[in-house]
Motif scaffolding. Structure first.
Motif, PDB file in Angstrom:
ATOM      1  N   ILE A 223      36.967 -15.368 -14.690  1.00  0.00           N
ATOM      2  CA  ILE A 223      37.614 -16.678 -14.552  1.00  0.00           C
ATOM      3  C   ILE A 223      37.138 -17.384 -13.289  1.00  0.00           C
ATOM      4  O   ILE A 223      36.893 -18.597 -13.277  1.00  0.00           O
ATOM      5  CB  ILE A 223      39.149 -16.501 -14.550  1.00  0.00           C
ATOM      6  N   THR A 224      36.974 -16.626 -12.188  1.00  0.00           N
ATOM      7  CA  THR A 224      36.494 -17.224 -10.943  1.00  0.00           C
ATOM      8  C   THR A 224      35.071 -17.745 -11.090  1.00  0.00           C
ATOM      9  O   THR A 224      34.748 -18.857 -10.645  1.00  0.00           O
ATOM     10  CB  THR A 224      36.557 -16.194  -9.805  1.00  0.00           C
ATOM     11  N   ILE A 225      34.201 -16.968 -11.735  1.00  0.00           N
ATOM     12  CA  ILE A 225      32.816 -17.425 -11.956  1.00  0.00           C
ATOM     13  C   ILE A 225      32.797 -18.638 -12.877  1.00  0.00           C
ATOM     14  O   ILE A 225      32.044 -19.601 -12.650  1.00  0.00           O
ATOM     15  CB  ILE A 225      31.976 -16.273 -12.532  1.00  0.00           C
ATOM     16  N   PHE A 226      33.629 -18.607 -13.910  1.00  0.00           N
ATOM     17  CA  PHE A 226      33.705 -19.751 -14.818  1.00  0.00           C
ATOM     18  C   PHE A 226      34.162 -21.005 -14.089  1.00  0.00           C
ATOM     19  O   PHE A 226      33.613 -22.099 -14.292  1.00  0.00           O
ATOM     20  CB  PHE A 226      34.661 -19.435 -15.965  1.00  0.00           C
ATOM     21  N   ALA A 227      35.157 -20.871 -13.217  1.00  0.00           N
ATOM     22  CA  ALA A 227      35.642 -22.031 -12.469  1.00  0.00           C
ATOM     23  C   ALA A 227      34.566 -22.578 -11.541  1.00  0.00           C
ATOM     24  O   ALA A 227      34.462 -23.790 -11.336  1.00  0.00           O
ATOM     25  CB  ALA A 227      36.890 -21.652 -11.675  1.00  0.00           C
ATOM     26  N   ALA A 228      33.744 -21.684 -10.968  1.00  0.00           N
ATOM     27  CA  ALA A 228      32.671 -22.145 -10.076  1.00  0.00           C
ATOM     28  C   ALA A 228      31.646 -22.971 -10.827  1.00  0.00           C
ATOM     29  O   ALA A 228      31.122 -23.961 -10.305  1.00  0.00           O
ATOM     30  CB  ALA A 228      32.014 -20.941  -9.406  1.00  0.00           C
ATOM     31  N   PHE A 229      31.350 -22.597 -12.080  1.00  0.00           N
ATOM     32  CA  PHE A 229      30.368 -23.344 -12.859  1.00  0.00           C
ATOM     33  C   PHE A 229      30.978 -24.560 -13.542  1.00  0.00           C
ATOM     34  O   PHE A 229      30.286 -25.559 -13.790  1.00  0.00           O
ATOM     35  CB  PHE A 229      29.721 -22.438 -13.920  1.00  0.00           C
ATOM     36  N   ALA A 230      32.273 -24.490 -13.874  1.00  0.00           N
ATOM     37  CA  ALA A 230      32.903 -25.597 -14.600  1.00  0.00           C
ATOM     38  C   ALA A 230      33.169 -26.794 -13.708  1.00  0.00           C
ATOM     39  O   ALA A 230      33.089 -27.944 -14.152  1.00  0.00           O
ATOM     40  CB  ALA A 230      34.205 -25.120 -15.234  1.00  0.00           C
ATOM     41  N   THR A 231      33.493 -26.555 -12.442  1.00  0.00           N
ATOM     42  CA  THR A 231      33.740 -27.669 -11.528  1.00  0.00           C
ATOM     43  C   THR A 231      32.408 -28.264 -11.071  1.00  0.00           C
ATOM     44  O   THR A 231      31.468 -27.514 -10.760  1.00  0.00           O
ATOM     45  CB  THR A 231      34.541 -27.187 -10.317  1.00  0.00           C
ATOM     46  N   PRO A 232      32.284 -29.554 -11.010  1.00  0.00           N
ATOM     47  CA  PRO A 232      30.997 -30.165 -10.666  1.00  0.00           C
ATOM     48  C   PRO A 232      30.534 -29.887  -9.242  1.00  0.00           C
ATOM     49  O   PRO A 232      29.344 -29.760  -8.993  1.00  0.00           O
ATOM     50  CB  PRO A 232      31.232 -31.667 -10.883  1.00  0.00           C
ATOM     51  N   THR A 233      31.478 -29.772  -8.309  1.00  0.00           N
ATOM     52  CA  THR A 233      31.074 -29.560  -6.920  1.00  0.00           C
ATOM     53  C   THR A 233      30.966 -28.084  -6.561  1.00  0.00           C
ATOM     54  O   THR A 233      30.118 -27.698  -5.757  1.00  0.00           O
ATOM     55  CB  THR A 233      32.093 -30.218  -5.979  1.00  0.00           C
ATOM     56  N   GLY A 234      31.811 -27.244  -7.137  1.00  0.00           N
ATOM     57  CA  GLY A 234      31.802 -25.833  -6.808  1.00  0.00           C
ATOM     58  C   GLY A 234      32.420 -25.511  -5.461  1.00  0.00           C
ATOM     59  O   GLY A 234      32.304 -24.376  -4.987  1.00  0.00           O
ATOM     60  N   ASP A 235      33.068 -26.473  -4.830  1.00  0.00           N
ATOM     61  CA  ASP A 235      33.697 -26.205  -3.536  1.00  0.00           C
ATOM     62  C   ASP A 235      34.946 -25.365  -3.741  1.00  0.00           C
ATOM     63  O   ASP A 235      35.566 -25.390  -4.816  1.00  0.00           O
ATOM     64  CB  ASP A 235      34.060 -27.526  -2.851  1.00  0.00           C
ATOM     65  N   PRO A 236      35.334 -24.567  -2.745  1.00  0.00           N
ATOM     66  CA  PRO A 236      36.472 -23.648  -2.919  1.00  0.00           C
ATOM     67  C   PRO A 236      37.781 -24.323  -3.336  1.00  0.00           C
ATOM     68  O   PRO A 236      38.464 -23.800  -4.221  1.00  0.00           O
ATOM     69  CB  PRO A 236      36.588 -22.978  -1.540  1.00  0.00           C
TER      70      PRO A 236
END
Length: 318
Positions: A223-236
């Motif tokens: 889920i964390t990796i998916f969120a990093a790729f799904a968000t356009p900026t990837g900021d925390p």
């Protein structure tokens, strides 16, 4: 005659929902057509309210990073941007995108119900009553994901515009912005459907709560990796805004699956047995009076009496 044939076809339908592969494909086609039809109807209706919808989508961006009075930077010193429409056909394309996005989001209860209805024949008759609950929970979850994407867009835009060189003006095409909005709304909305998918697999017997609980480390990492790729900026902050609610929903779904497994074991003592494991047999002798009350079996077909004495439907030779 045709009407009676239809009734006969309905009567011959398997009570447990089993059907040939062709029937499954036909059922899938009908469900997809109904979903597409619902999306098209909502899209056409949304087209009449295009300007209200586009203003609603642009408002958080303009309030956050919109340039005012022709200046390059806002009063807080951060870079700003102007929303632009490029080309003669772009305005029409934007109207189609906005209407289609509204059609997909607002018709979520319909296509979520069609998804559940396609999988419902695999459930027992007493489990099909959860179809309405699935839609009643799935549609708000999709809406929560869409609203979350809408809320974090200004923060995403602010972070991205921080890379703008000094004394430069940002021109943001509206169609590119809508592509970003559509991507985030769909991705966030579908991501929030993960717990319902896990519950659906559990209710159909594909996935047990024990096995799902054993995957919790991999699920949190995924889920964390998916969120990093799904968000356009990837900021925390943006990544955590998507990952934390999905992780919480995952553990909520895990609890529901464990409770369902416990209920299933209570109703079926053999539910926990593997395919090659024999169930326990009840070898307790039955009372003699109970055996005498059992009616004698009927005679087998083709066995004429022939004047011979029969005991329990069989003659002395058989």
């Amino acid at each position: 005659m045709l009407k009676s044939a239809r009734k006969q076809g309905k009567a011959d339908k398997d009570a447990e929902g089993r059907m040939p592969l062709v029937e499954h494909l036909r059922e899938l086609r009908n469900r997809l057509l109904k979903s597409v039809l619902a999306i098209l109807v909502i899209t056409v209706i949304s087209a009449f309210f295009y300007r209200d919808i586009i203003n609603f989508l642009l408002k958080p961006m303009l309030d956050s990073v919109g340039c005012r009075n022709g200046v390059v930077t806002q009063r807080n010193g951060h870079p700003c941007a102007d929303m632009t429409v490029n080309g003669l056909i772009s305005a029409f394309s934007i109207a189609l995108k906005v209407s289609l996005t509204a059609g997909v989001v607002l018709s979520a209860p319909v296509w979520l119900y069609q998804l559940w209805a396609f999988a419902a024949p695999g459930l027992h008759s007493h489990e099909k009553k959860y179809a309405r609950s699935f839609v009643a929970v799935g549609a708000p979850l999709f809406g929560v994901g869409a609203v979350l994407a809408y809320k974090i867009l200004p923060q995403t835009a602010t972070i991205m515009l921080e890379f703008t060189p000094d004394h430069a003006r940002n021109l943001l095409p509206v169609d590119d912005y809508l592509d970003l909005v559509t991507r985030m709304v769909i991705v966030f909305g579908l991501a929030f459907e993960l717990p319902l998918l896990l519950i659906l697999l559990n209710f159909t017997g594909v996935l047990t709560g024990k096995r799902l609980g054993g995957w919790w480390r991999g699920m949190v990492l995924g889920i964390t990796i998916f969120a990093a790729f799904a968000t356009p900026t990837g900021d925390p902050p943006t990544m955590l805004a998507l990952a934390l609610p999905i992780v919480a929903l995952y553990f909520l779904a895990l609890g529901i699956c464990l409770l369902n497994d416990r209920r299933r074991r209570r109703n079926d003592p053999d539910a926990g047995l593997s395919d090659d494991e024999a169930s326990e047999l009840d070898l307790t002798p039955a009372p003699i009076g109970a055996l005498e009350s059992v009616p004698a079996p009927a005679a087998l077909p083709g066995q004429a009496d022939g004047g011979r004495q029969r005991i329990n439907g069989y003659d002395d030779a058989t």
